[in-house]
Design a protein around this motif. Structure first.
Motif, PDB file in Angstrom:
ATOM      1  N   LEU A 368       0.719  -1.080   0.113  1.00  0.00           N
ATOM      2  CA  LEU A 368       0.017  -0.055  -0.604  1.00  0.00           C
ATOM      3  C   LEU A 368       0.795   1.331  -0.069  1.00  0.00           C
ATOM      4  CD1 LEU A 368      -2.716  -1.021   2.059  1.00  0.00           C
ATOM      5  CD2 LEU A 368      -3.254  -0.705  -0.017  1.00  0.00           C
ATOM      6  N   PHE A 369       1.655   1.203   1.275  1.00  0.00           N
ATOM      7  CA  PHE A 369       2.393   2.683   0.360  1.00  0.00           C
ATOM      8  C   PHE A 369       3.711   2.638  -0.551  1.00  0.00           C
ATOM      9  CE2 PHE A 369       6.655   5.448   1.791  1.00  0.00           C
ATOM     10  CZ  PHE A 369       5.913   5.838   1.900  1.00  0.00           C
ATOM     11  N   ASN A 370       3.927   1.347  -1.056  1.00  0.00           N
ATOM     12  CA  ASN A 370       4.565   1.676  -2.143  1.00  0.00           C
ATOM     13  C   ASN A 370       3.620   2.235  -4.213  1.00  0.00           C
ATOM     14  OD1 ASN A 370       6.912   0.384  -1.636  1.00  0.00           O
ATOM     15  ND2 ASN A 370       6.462  -1.562  -2.360  1.00  0.00           N
ATOM     16  N   PHE A 371       2.486   1.586  -2.996  1.00  0.00           N
ATOM     17  CA  PHE A 371       0.854   2.496  -4.010  1.00  0.00           C
ATOM     18  C   PHE A 371       1.038   3.636  -3.270  1.00  0.00           C
ATOM     19  CE2 PHE A 371      -3.257   3.069  -5.604  1.00  0.00           C
ATOM     20  CZ  PHE A 371      -3.526   2.361  -6.320  1.00  0.00           C
ATOM     21  N   TYR A 372       0.738   4.198  -2.625  1.00  0.00           N
ATOM     22  CA  TYR A 372       1.355   5.401  -2.361  1.00  0.00           C
ATOM     23  C   TYR A 372       1.717   6.492  -3.081  1.00  0.00           C
ATOM     24  CZ  TYR A 372       1.572   9.873   0.327  1.00  0.00           C
ATOM     25  OH  TYR A 372       1.477  11.278   1.023  1.00  0.00           O
ATOM     26  N   GLN A 373       3.486   5.402  -2.684  1.00  0.00           N
ATOM     27  CA  GLN A 373       4.496   7.038  -3.641  1.00  0.00           C
ATOM     28  C   GLN A 373       4.805   6.735  -4.709  1.00  0.00           C
ATOM     29  OE1 GLN A 373       8.013   4.325  -1.273  1.00  0.00           O
ATOM     30  NE2 GLN A 373       8.691   6.254  -0.731  1.00  0.00           N
ATOM     31  N   MET A 374       3.997   6.274  -5.541  1.00  0.00           N
ATOM     32  CA  MET A 374       3.722   5.640  -7.098  1.00  0.00           C
ATOM     33  C   MET A 374       3.003   6.477  -7.509  1.00  0.00           C
ATOM     34  SD  MET A 374       4.228   1.690  -7.820  1.00  0.00           S
ATOM     35  CE  MET A 374       5.228   0.598  -7.480  1.00  0.00           C
ATOM     36  N   GLY A 375       2.026   7.397  -6.853  1.00  0.00           N
ATOM     37  CA  GLY A 375       0.768   8.447  -7.181  1.00  0.00           C
ATOM     38  C   GLY A 375       0.350   7.905  -8.614  1.00  0.00           C
ATOM     39  N   VAL A 376       0.529   9.067  -8.917  1.00  0.00           N
ATOM     40  CA  VAL A 376      -0.120   8.999 -10.654  1.00  0.00           C
ATOM     41  C   VAL A 376       0.075   7.549 -11.827  1.00  0.00           C
ATOM     42  CG1 VAL A 376      -1.212  11.150 -10.336  1.00  0.00           C
ATOM     43  CG2 VAL A 376       0.813  10.095 -11.671  1.00  0.00           C
ATOM     44  N   ASN A 377       1.313   7.172 -11.008  1.00  0.00           N
ATOM     45  CA  ASN A 377       2.422   6.647 -12.088  1.00  0.00           C
ATOM     46  C   ASN A 377       2.431   4.926 -11.152  1.00  0.00           C
ATOM     47  OD1 ASN A 377       3.734   7.855 -13.545  1.00  0.00           O
ATOM     48  ND2 ASN A 377       5.588   8.150 -11.915  1.00  0.00           N
ATOM     49  N   SER A 379       0.276   1.393 -10.730  1.00  0.00           N
ATOM     50  CA  SER A 379      -0.591   0.290 -11.638  1.00  0.00           C
ATOM     51  C   SER A 379      -1.390  -0.760 -10.722  1.00  0.00           C
ATOM     52  CB  SER A 379       0.640  -0.636 -12.430  1.00  0.00           C
ATOM     53  OG  SER A 379       1.297  -1.053 -11.016  1.00  0.00           O
ATOM     54  N   ALA A 380      -2.728  -1.284 -11.360  1.00  0.00           N
ATOM     55  CA  ALA A 380      -3.496  -2.351 -10.768  1.00  0.00           C
ATOM     56  C   ALA A 380      -3.269  -2.986 -10.067  1.00  0.00           C
ATOM     57  CB  ALA A 380      -4.262  -2.445 -11.842  1.00  0.00           C
ATOM     58  N   GLN A 381      -1.776  -3.612 -10.430  1.00  0.00           N
ATOM     59  CA  GLN A 381      -1.270  -4.947 -10.162  1.00  0.00           C
ATOM     60  C   GLN A 381      -0.824  -4.150  -8.161  1.00  0.00           C
ATOM     61  OE1 GLN A 381       2.831  -5.872 -11.611  1.00  0.00           O
ATOM     62  NE2 GLN A 381       2.856  -7.674 -10.424  1.00  0.00           N
ATOM     63  N   GLU A 382       0.463  -3.487  -7.841  1.00  0.00           N
ATOM     64  CA  GLU A 382       0.375  -2.961  -6.801  1.00  0.00           C
ATOM     65  C   GLU A 382      -1.018  -2.733  -5.501  1.00  0.00           C
ATOM     66  OE1 GLU A 382       2.993  -2.546  -5.402  1.00  0.00           O
ATOM     67  OE2 GLU A 382       4.150  -2.593  -7.105  1.00  0.00           O
ATOM     68  N   SER A 383      -1.878  -2.282  -6.163  1.00  0.00           N
ATOM     69  CA  SER A 383      -3.341  -2.516  -5.335  1.00  0.00           C
ATOM     70  C   SER A 383      -3.999  -3.965  -5.179  1.00  0.00           C
ATOM     71  CB  SER A 383      -3.942  -1.391  -5.518  1.00  0.00           C
ATOM     72  OG  SER A 383      -4.512  -2.030  -7.087  1.00  0.00           O
ATOM     73  N   LEU A 384      -4.233  -5.041  -6.355  1.00  0.00           N
ATOM     74  CA  LEU A 384      -5.016  -5.827  -6.353  1.00  0.00           C
ATOM     75  C   LEU A 384      -3.147  -7.194  -5.764  1.00  0.00           C
ATOM     76  CD1 LEU A 384      -4.806  -6.422 -10.144  1.00  0.00           C
ATOM     77  CD2 LEU A 384      -6.839  -6.143  -8.016  1.00  0.00           C
ATOM     78  N   LEU A 385      -2.238  -6.874  -5.377  1.00  0.00           N
ATOM     79  CA  LEU A 385      -0.996  -7.494  -4.304  1.00  0.00           C
ATOM     80  C   LEU A 385      -1.373  -7.263  -3.482  1.00  0.00           C
ATOM     81  CD1 LEU A 385       2.452  -7.061  -6.591  1.00  0.00           C
ATOM     82  CD2 LEU A 385       0.706  -8.491  -5.910  1.00  0.00           C
ATOM     83  N   ALA A 386      -1.387  -5.686  -2.708  1.00  0.00           N
ATOM     84  CA  ALA A 386      -2.144  -5.684  -1.652  1.00  0.00           C
ATOM     85  C   ALA A 386      -3.195  -5.509  -0.823  1.00  0.00           C
ATOM     86  CB  ALA A 386      -2.362  -4.082  -1.108  1.00  0.00           C
ATOM     87  N   LEU A 387      -4.215  -6.103  -2.001  1.00  0.00           N
ATOM     88  CA  LEU A 387      -5.647  -6.490  -1.729  1.00  0.00           C
ATOM     89  C   LEU A 387      -5.561  -8.238  -1.185  1.00  0.00           C
ATOM     90  CD1 LEU A 387      -8.994  -6.042  -1.594  1.00  0.00           C
ATOM     91  CD2 LEU A 387      -9.350  -7.044  -4.111  1.00  0.00           C
ATOM     92  N   ASN A 388      -5.023  -8.753  -2.400  1.00  0.00           N
ATOM     93  CA  ASN A 388      -4.394 -10.148  -2.326  1.00  0.00           C
ATOM     94  C   ASN A 388      -3.417 -10.795  -0.540  1.00  0.00           C
ATOM     95  OD1 ASN A 388      -1.772 -12.433  -2.435  1.00  0.00           O
ATOM     96  ND2 ASN A 388      -4.133 -12.875  -3.324  1.00  0.00           N
ATOM     97  N   GLN A 389      -3.081  -9.690  -0.167  1.00  0.00           N
ATOM     98  CA  GLN A 389      -2.218 -10.147   1.269  1.00  0.00           C
ATOM     99  C   GLN A 389      -3.204  -9.607   2.293  1.00  0.00           C
ATOM    100  OE1 GLN A 389       1.100 -11.088   1.542  1.00  0.00           O
ATOM    101  NE2 GLN A 389       0.708 -11.747  -0.470  1.00  0.00           N
TER     102      GLN A 389
END
Length: 419
Positions: A368-377, A379-389
């Motif tokens: 989730l923090f990586n997803f936040y750091q990437m901002g507009v860049n 990817s959906a993969q980061e959020s899906l990985l966080a959701l999966n965990q």
């Protein structure tokens, strides 16, 4: 100014309530024991436990027993199983008539003065517990396991030192989790160990507040929603603090849990010994005597066998293996808790500690923090990985909770009908 001395009856009730409530006793057993003491002293009572204290309404049976309301400003934030066991033994002896009121008060005072496990034992068992969790997760590299032990041992020392200078409920886990992230980052940066996620996760796993989670869920299952929600809120806040401390330390050193790979499988005997080591470590955290630690170790070892067979041999999902193992551990813990006078939540959690999905929660926080750091860049993969965990962690927690609590409810129902 004249000092008002509280009657001995009220002193005993107040002292017993404080020891049991602040050291991990379940709400039902707490209320039951306090009502038995009050009845022995000639009072009918109503006990209302809240997060910030306990209200005890005492109604006397005659003029010599005046009604009284006792209010205790205490929090159920600690877990010391040995204190609960010793206090329960004193209570049982008083109710049976083998101890006088004065003797019971003195016995409770002696129990209250008993110390938690020694500093050296706490450090050593923290190191052993973290390394055992590493083996359970498949870590076989001796150098990596030694670093995990070093990190967890120093973290345990920092926790005890922090407790001497701060009474905040979350300061110990925050300091330990920050140090874990710092230690792991430096070990990787200076190439002291192979890159591995469990150098960060295992020392943090031993910080997970399992008894508070189980006690909270158990309270809600029994209809004690207020205290149950408070316990769960406290436990979840601790988990959040651990995540904040670990992730912030990783970010400050440009590290990430997602950079490292999960290790492979080991022979089943390695897992069995590791489970026993992890259970013994948690028993030490809860100040169990060496003699009593044998009980959760046996429960954990027996529960491990169906989990290993279902998850690794028959190829069932991890959740099914965890659920069956939790059922086994729950039945054994429920039966033995009443016989040994040990708190059920701490005994049960010690037995199933190897299955707690803390690693999923910490990895979710990092994603989730990586997803936040990437901002507009991002990817959906980061959020899906966080959701999966996160979903995996929640499902495993539900499986453990149902598996552990259902047997306890059944055993309590049986004993209540028999009584």
């Amino acid at each position: 100014m004249q000092t008002i001395v509280e009657p001995q009856e009220f002193q005993l009730i107040r002292s017993c309530a404080e020891i049991l409530f602040t050291n991990g006793q379940s709400t039902k057993k707490l209320v039951h024991d306090l009502q038995l003491i009050a009845r022995k002293l000639g009072y009918e009572s109503e006990v209302i436990p809240l997060w910030g204290g306990i209200f005890i309404e005492l109604d006397g049976n005659n003029a010599s027993k005046p009604s009284r309301t006792l209010m205790l400003n205490i929090q159920p934030s600690g877990v010391q199983m040995n204190k609960v066991k010793l206090a329960t033994l004193v209570i049982n002896q008083f109710i049976a008539g083998t101890l006088t009121l004065e003797q019971a008060i003195q016995g409770i005072k002696e129990v209250d003065q008993s110390a938690p496990c020694s500093l050296m034992r706490f450090i050593a068992m923290s190191a052993i517990g973290a390394a055992s969790l590493g083996v359970i997760f498949g870590v076989a590299d001796p150098q990596l396991l030694l670093l995990v032990m070093l990190s967890a041992g120093i973290g345990a020392l920092l926790r005890r030192l922090t407790a001497k200078v701060s009474s905040n409920l979350y300061s110990q886990v925050l300091v330990a989790s920050v140090f874990t992230g710092l230690f792991g980052s430096l070990a990787h940066a200076y190439q002291f160990s192979p890159a591995n996620v469990f150098l960060f996760l295992c020392p943090c796993m031993i910080l997970v507040p399992g008894p508070h989670l189980l006690n909270g869920i158990f309270d809600i299952a029994r209809g004690n929603v207020g205290i149950g929600q408070a316990r769960l809120t406290y436990a979840v806040t601790i988990l959040l603090v651990i995540c904040i401390g670990l992730v912030s330390s990783l970010v400050s050193h440009n590290q990430s849990l997602t950079q490292y790979a999960i290790t492979g499988d080991l022979p089943w005997s390695y897992y069995l010994f590791a489970v026993c080591g992890a259970v013994a470590a948690y028993g030490s955290f809860f100040s169990m005597s060496w003699r009593d630690i044998i009980i959760p170790v046996i429960i954990g070892a027996v529960a491990f066998l169906p989990r290993y067979y279902l998850a690794f041999v028959d190829g069932y999902s991890v959740v099914i293996g965890v659920f069956i193992a939790s059922l086994v551990a729950g039945f054994m813990a429920a039966l033995l808790a009443s016989k040994t006078q040990l708190p059920f939540a701490a005994l049960a959690f010690s037995s199933v500690v190897a299955m707690i999905p803390g690693s999923y929660l910490f990895r979710m926080a990092d994603y989730l923090f990586n997803f936040y750091q990437m901002g507009v860049n991002a990817s959906a993969q980061e959020s899906l990985l966080a959701l999966n965990q996160g979903i995996t962690a929640i499902v495993i927690v539900i499986a453990i909770s149902i598996g552990v609590i259902f047997p306890k409810l059944c055993v309590d129902h049986f004993w209540d009908k028999k009584a």
